[in-house]
Write a protein that holds these residues in place. Sequence first.
Motif, short mmCIF file in Angstrom:
data_model
loop_
_atom_site.label_atom_id
_atom_site.label_comp_id
_atom_site.label_asym_id
_atom_site.label_seq_id
_atom_site.Cartn_x
_atom_site.Cartn_y
_atom_site.Cartn_z
N ALA A 135 14.88 38.62 44.70
CA ALA A 135 15.08 38.71 43.25
C ALA A 135 15.77 37.46 42.75
CB ALA A 135 15.91 39.95 42.92
N ARG A 136 15.30 36.97 41.62
CA ARG A 136 15.88 35.78 41.01
C ARG A 136 15.94 35.97 39.51
NH1 ARG A 136 12.42 30.81 43.22
NH2 ARG A 136 14.18 29.62 42.42
N ALA A 137 16.91 35.33 38.86
CA ALA A 137 17.03 35.42 37.40
C ALA A 137 17.73 34.17 36.88
CB ALA A 137 17.81 36.67 36.99
N THR A 138 17.46 33.86 35.62
CA THR A 138 18.10 32.72 34.98
C THR A 138 18.49 33.12 33.56
OG1 THR A 138 17.88 30.33 34.57
CG2 THR A 138 16.00 31.71 34.01
N PRO A 139 19.60 32.58 33.03
CA PRO A 139 20.03 32.95 31.68
C PRO A 139 19.38 32.07 30.61
CG PRO A 139 21.69 31.58 32.71
CD PRO A 139 20.59 31.77 33.73
N ARG A 140 19.22 32.65 29.41
CA ARG A 140 18.82 31.87 28.24
C ARG A 140 20.05 31.69 27.36
NH1 ARG A 140 14.86 34.27 23.72
NH2 ARG A 140 16.83 35.25 23.13
N HIS A 141 20.24 30.48 26.81
CA HIS A 141 21.41 30.17 25.99
C HIS A 141 21.00 29.97 24.53
CE1 HIS A 141 22.49 28.95 30.12
NE2 HIS A 141 23.72 29.30 29.80
N ASP A 142 21.88 30.37 23.62
CA ASP A 142 21.63 30.12 22.21
C ASP A 142 22.06 28.69 21.85
OD1 ASP A 142 24.40 30.11 22.06
OD2 ASP A 142 24.54 32.12 21.17
N ASP A 143 22.00 28.35 20.56
CA ASP A 143 22.31 26.99 20.15
C ASP A 143 23.75 26.60 20.47
OD1 ASP A 143 19.75 26.75 19.22
OD2 ASP A 143 20.25 27.27 17.14
N ALA A 144 24.61 27.59 20.57
CA ALA A 144 26.02 27.32 20.87
C ALA A 144 26.28 27.26 22.38
CB ALA A 144 26.91 28.38 20.22
N GLY A 145 25.24 27.44 23.17
CA GLY A 145 25.40 27.40 24.62
C GLY A 145 25.85 28.70 25.23
N VAL A 146 25.82 29.78 24.45
CA VAL A 146 26.25 31.09 24.94
C VAL A 146 25.04 31.86 25.46
CG1 VAL A 146 27.34 33.28 24.30
CG2 VAL A 146 28.16 31.14 23.29
N VAL A 147 25.21 32.51 26.61
CA VAL A 147 24.11 33.30 27.18
C VAL A 147 23.78 34.47 26.25
CG1 VAL A 147 23.39 34.77 29.10
CG2 VAL A 147 24.71 32.69 29.55
N ASP A 148 22.50 34.61 25.89
CA ASP A 148 22.10 35.73 25.04
C ASP A 148 20.99 36.58 25.67
OD1 ASP A 148 19.91 34.08 24.84
OD2 ASP A 148 19.98 33.88 22.65
N LEU A 149 20.51 36.18 26.85
CA LEU A 149 19.43 36.94 27.49
C LEU A 149 19.32 36.49 28.94
CD1 LEU A 149 16.80 38.77 27.27
CD2 LEU A 149 15.58 36.66 26.76
N TRP A 150 18.98 37.45 29.81
CA TRP A 150 18.65 37.14 31.20
C TRP A 150 17.19 37.51 31.44
CZ3 TRP A 150 21.66 34.96 35.02
CH2 TRP A 150 23.02 34.78 34.73
N VAL A 151 16.46 36.64 32.12
CA VAL A 151 15.07 36.91 32.50
C VAL A 151 14.99 36.82 34.02
CG1 VAL A 151 12.68 36.16 32.36
CG2 VAL A 151 14.15 36.00 30.36
N GLY A 152 14.49 37.87 34.64
CA GLY A 152 14.45 37.91 36.10
C GLY A 152 13.12 38.36 36.64
N GLY A 153 12.92 38.10 37.90
CA GLY A 153 11.70 38.52 38.57
C GLY A 153 11.98 38.72 40.05
N ALA A 154 11.08 39.40 40.71
CA ALA A 154 11.24 39.67 42.14
C ALA A 154 9.87 39.71 42.80
CB ALA A 154 11.98 40.98 42.37
#
Length: 332
Positions: free
Chosen positions: A138-157
């Motif tokens: 399983a792996r996942a990476t975060p998405r950041h908003d314009d301020a650099g704050v994580v607002d979503l994680w997308v993962g797959g396995a």
Amino acid sequence: MYWQATHYPVLDERGQLQYILQRTQNVTEQYLAAQEAARAQQALAEAQERTRFVLDNLPVFIWTATADGQRDYFNPRWLAFTGRSLSEETGYQWTDNIHPDDQKRVLRAWEHSVETGASYQVEYRLRRHDGQYRWILARATPRHDDAGVVDLWVGGATEIHEQRLMVQELLEANEQQNLLAEQAYEQFQKAENQRETFHNLFMQAPAMISILRGPEHRFEFVNPVYQQLFPHRQLQGLTVAEALPEIKEQGIIDLLDKVYQTGETFHGDEMNVKLGRDDSGQLHDAYFNFIYQQFREQGQPAGIMAFAFEVTELVLARQALERQRNSSGSAA
């Protein structure tokens, strides 16, 4: 030009119609803007439908999570594997299916990633719908908003159960095979690690993915992992026959034609394909597990989605193991 006309009746004292007053307005800009907005909305709807189709049909487990680590979506592949509904998996309920010996380790890794924003990667055993535990990566990476704050994680396995068993068997076969087993498994991990963590669900999926458009099988989409197989070639925009002429005599085009014409999904396990992987002109043996799946638009065949994993190192490792077994049997 486009006009809007409004008519007003003018009556006399007895209520009889005397005149009709017409007011005419030039609405060309408004009309064209409305048409453009309608076209944009239609294009957006089609893009969303295509995204949903690919997301639901990718032969890989995909999920998303909120910034605080609560998982809020699992694709049909995940749900079919676990045999549970979406409502039974959201939040932290997905951990119920993890092998008891792996739960604490997996949770620690996930909570660390959520707290720090670091990419998430872990191997563990997940319970299948029939009660059997299967190893997955399983792996996942975060998405950041314009301020650099994580607002979503997308993962797959992806399921790596057979690979794990293969490594274990190699280790147990003979102490002299330890180095070979380590190299085989390291090569597999290296191949997985080279697939950059999900930047989006398609460009960064941990597998080779391409979309072939039309009956001529023209490359409409090729993700970076697929392109890495042919670093010296242009794929997108060309047909399979144009981009990969060496496979025309290997039956691949016939398989694509059959899937496109019949709609029957093709599963290939450890298929041997001879490919030119550099500019030398020499063909090299490669082995792949892959799926060809037709997709349709407006009820008609539109193309094929191809999904593949290269398993060359694992096949070579098994062949080496079989040679070692045969050699041991002959010596006995």
